[in-house]
Design a protein around this motif. Structure first.
Motif, PDB file in Angstrom:
ATOM      1  N   ASP A   2       6.885 -56.734-122.326  1.00  0.00           N
ATOM      2  CA  ASP A   2       7.576 -56.104-123.253  1.00  0.00           C
ATOM      3  C   ASP A   2       7.168 -54.718-123.284  1.00  0.00           C
ATOM      4  O   ASP A   2       6.024 -54.551-123.488  1.00  0.00           O
ATOM      5  CB  ASP A   2       7.816 -56.525-124.928  1.00  0.00           C
ATOM      6  CG  ASP A   2       8.406 -57.789-124.793  1.00  0.00           C
ATOM      7  OD1 ASP A   2       8.098 -58.446-125.430  1.00  0.00           O
ATOM      8  OD2 ASP A   2       9.530 -57.998-124.202  1.00  0.00           O
ATOM      9  N   TYR A  25      13.562 -49.169-122.756  1.00  0.00           N
ATOM     10  CA  TYR A  25      13.049 -50.276-123.246  1.00  0.00           C
ATOM     11  C   TYR A  25      13.187 -51.416-122.401  1.00  0.00           C
ATOM     12  O   TYR A  25      14.456 -51.598-121.826  1.00  0.00           O
ATOM     13  CB  TYR A  25      13.048 -50.517-124.623  1.00  0.00           C
ATOM     14  CG  TYR A  25      14.818 -50.964-125.100  1.00  0.00           C
ATOM     15  CD1 TYR A  25      15.562 -49.783-125.444  1.00  0.00           C
ATOM     16  CD2 TYR A  25      15.224 -52.141-125.028  1.00  0.00           C
ATOM     17  CE1 TYR A  25      16.811 -50.049-125.489  1.00  0.00           C
ATOM     18  CE2 TYR A  25      16.511 -52.312-124.960  1.00  0.00           C
ATOM     19  CZ  TYR A  25      17.364 -51.381-125.582  1.00  0.00           C
ATOM     20  OH  TYR A  25      18.661 -51.681-125.692  1.00  0.00           O
ATOM     21  N   THR A  26      12.125 -52.387-121.965  1.00  0.00           N
ATOM     22  CA  THR A  26      12.540 -53.539-121.237  1.00  0.00           C
ATOM     23  C   THR A  26      11.750 -54.615-122.189  1.00  0.00           C
ATOM     24  O   THR A  26      10.373 -54.786-122.095  1.00  0.00           O
ATOM     25  CB  THR A  26      11.880 -53.446-119.793  1.00  0.00           C
ATOM     26  OG1 THR A  26      10.489 -53.016-119.953  1.00  0.00           O
ATOM     27  CG2 THR A  26      12.415 -52.551-119.022  1.00  0.00           C
ATOM     28  N   VAL A  27      12.536 -55.130-122.942  1.00  0.00           N
ATOM     29  CA  VAL A  27      12.038 -56.137-123.931  1.00  0.00           C
ATOM     30  C   VAL A  27      12.979 -57.669-123.771  1.00  0.00           C
ATOM     31  O   VAL A  27      14.140 -57.428-123.547  1.00  0.00           O
ATOM     32  CB  VAL A  27      12.161 -55.527-125.375  1.00  0.00           C
ATOM     33  CG1 VAL A  27      11.187 -54.474-125.555  1.00  0.00           C
ATOM     34  CG2 VAL A  27      13.458 -55.351-125.782  1.00  0.00           C
ATOM     35  N   SER A  28      12.343 -58.654-124.035  1.00  0.00           N
ATOM     36  CA  SER A  28      12.991 -59.745-123.850  1.00  0.00           C
ATOM     37  C   SER A  28      13.885 -60.112-125.439  1.00  0.00           C
ATOM     38  O   SER A  28      13.513 -60.893-126.170  1.00  0.00           O
ATOM     39  CB  SER A  28      12.318 -61.012-123.794  1.00  0.00           C
ATOM     40  OG  SER A  28      11.034 -60.882-124.574  1.00  0.00           O
ATOM     41  N   ILE A  92      11.412 -57.234-131.025  1.00  0.00           N
ATOM     42  CA  ILE A  92      11.891 -58.112-130.165  1.00  0.00           C
ATOM     43  C   ILE A  92      12.458 -59.589-130.838  1.00  0.00           C
ATOM     44  O   ILE A  92      11.944 -59.655-131.929  1.00  0.00           O
ATOM     45  CB  ILE A  92      11.281 -58.424-129.001  1.00  0.00           C
ATOM     46  CG1 ILE A  92       9.961 -58.995-129.250  1.00  0.00           C
ATOM     47  CG2 ILE A  92      11.238 -57.178-128.090  1.00  0.00           C
ATOM     48  CD1 ILE A  92       9.232 -59.482-127.905  1.00  0.00           C
TER      49      ILE A  92
END
Lengths: 110, 114
Positions: A2, A25-28, A92
Motif C-alpha cells: 500500500d 494511491y495504490t491500496v488494496s 484501507i
C-alpha cells in the motif's frame, strides 16, 4: 504494498494563482482518503475525508476530489495564509491505520 | 481548540537520559498513535494502541516503548536518549468505530538530544 504518493513535493504560487495538488494511491481496497494541513512545528490539522470515487468536498478556497486512483486538492485564488504542507493519507479495508504521503509544501507569495 | 494534548512542546536533553513524552486526549477515543516526523519529511508510525492494555509496534522501528493503562493517556518513553532520537513526535487519536476514521493530532513534541 500500500502506497500513497503526493506531487509535487513543493509548489510556489503567486497570491491569486489557482492550482492543484495531486495524491495518487495504490491500496488494496480504499476505505477513506484524508487531507490534512500542517503548519511548521505543529501537528496536522484535519481538512477533508473522501470515501468514494466522484465525491467532492469544499472548504473556503479548497476543494478535494477523489477518483479511483487519485485525489486532487484544488486551491482557488490562494492567499499567503494558505502556505503550509498539505498531507494526504489513505485508510484501507481491514486496516485501522492511516498511510501518509510525503506531503506537498505550498508557498503562496504576496 | 485541541482535544489532544502533548507535553512538553520542546525538550532538549542530554545523551543517556530517560525521557517520557506525554499524550492525553479528552475525546474518549479508543485508538491512539505515535508518529515520528523529521523536518520536511513524512510521518512514520512508530506505535499504536486500539484500547487499554493494547499496544503494537508501527511500521518504523523505534527504540521507544509505550503504555496504555488508561483510555485517555498514551505516554512514550525512551530509556536512554541518543542524538539519533532527535525528531518531532506527534500523537494522534481516533474513534474505534464508524466511517470517520480521521485522526486528531496533538501539537507535537520537538525533541533534541545533545
Amino acid at each position: 504494498e500500500d502506497q500513497v504518493t503526493q506531487s509535487p513535493e513543493a509548489l510556489r504560487l503567486q497570491e491569486g494563482e489557482s492550482s492543484s495538488l495531486n495524491c495518487s494511491y495504490t491500496v488494496s481496497g480504499l476505505r477513506g482518503l484524508f487531507w490534512y494541513r500542517q503548519d511548521p512545528g505543529k501537528g496536522p490539522e484535519f481538512l477533508f475525508t473522501l470515501y468514494s470515487a466522484g465525491e467532492e468536498k469544499e472548504k473556503e478556497r479548497l476543494k478535494a476530489t477523489l477518483t479511483k486512483k487519485e485525489s486532487f486538492l484544488h486551491i482557488t485564488a490562494p492567499k499567503p495564509e494558505d502556505s503550509a504542507t498539505y498531507l494526504c493519507a489513505a485508510i484501507i479495508q481491514g486496516a485501522q491505520k492511516l498511510v501518509f504521503g510525503q506531503g506537498t509544501r505550498l508557498t503562496i507569495n504576496p | 481548540e485541541a482535544d489532544i494534548y502533548q507535553t512538553p512542546r520542546y525538550l532538549v536533553i542530554g545523551t543517556g537520559k530517560k525521557i517520557t513524552l506525554e499524550c492525553s486526549q479528552t475525546m474518549g477515543h479508543d485508538k491512539m498513535y505515535w508518529y515520528q516526523q523529521d523536518p520536511g519529511m513524512e510521518l512514520h508510525l512508530i506505535h499504536y494502541s486500539y484500547g487499554v492494555n493494547s499496544t503494537e509496534k508501527g511500521d518504523l522501528s523505534s527504540e521507544s516503548t509505550v503504555s496504555r493503562i488508561r483510555t485517555e493517556h498514551f505516554p512514550l518513553t525512551l530509556e536512554s536518549a541518543r542524538p539519533s532520537h532527535t525528531s518531532q513526535y506527534l500523537c494522534a487519536s481516533s474513534a474505534l468505530t464508524g466511517l470517520n476514521y480521521g485522526y486528531t493530532f496533538g501539537s507535537g513534541t520537538r525533541l533534541t538530544v545533545v
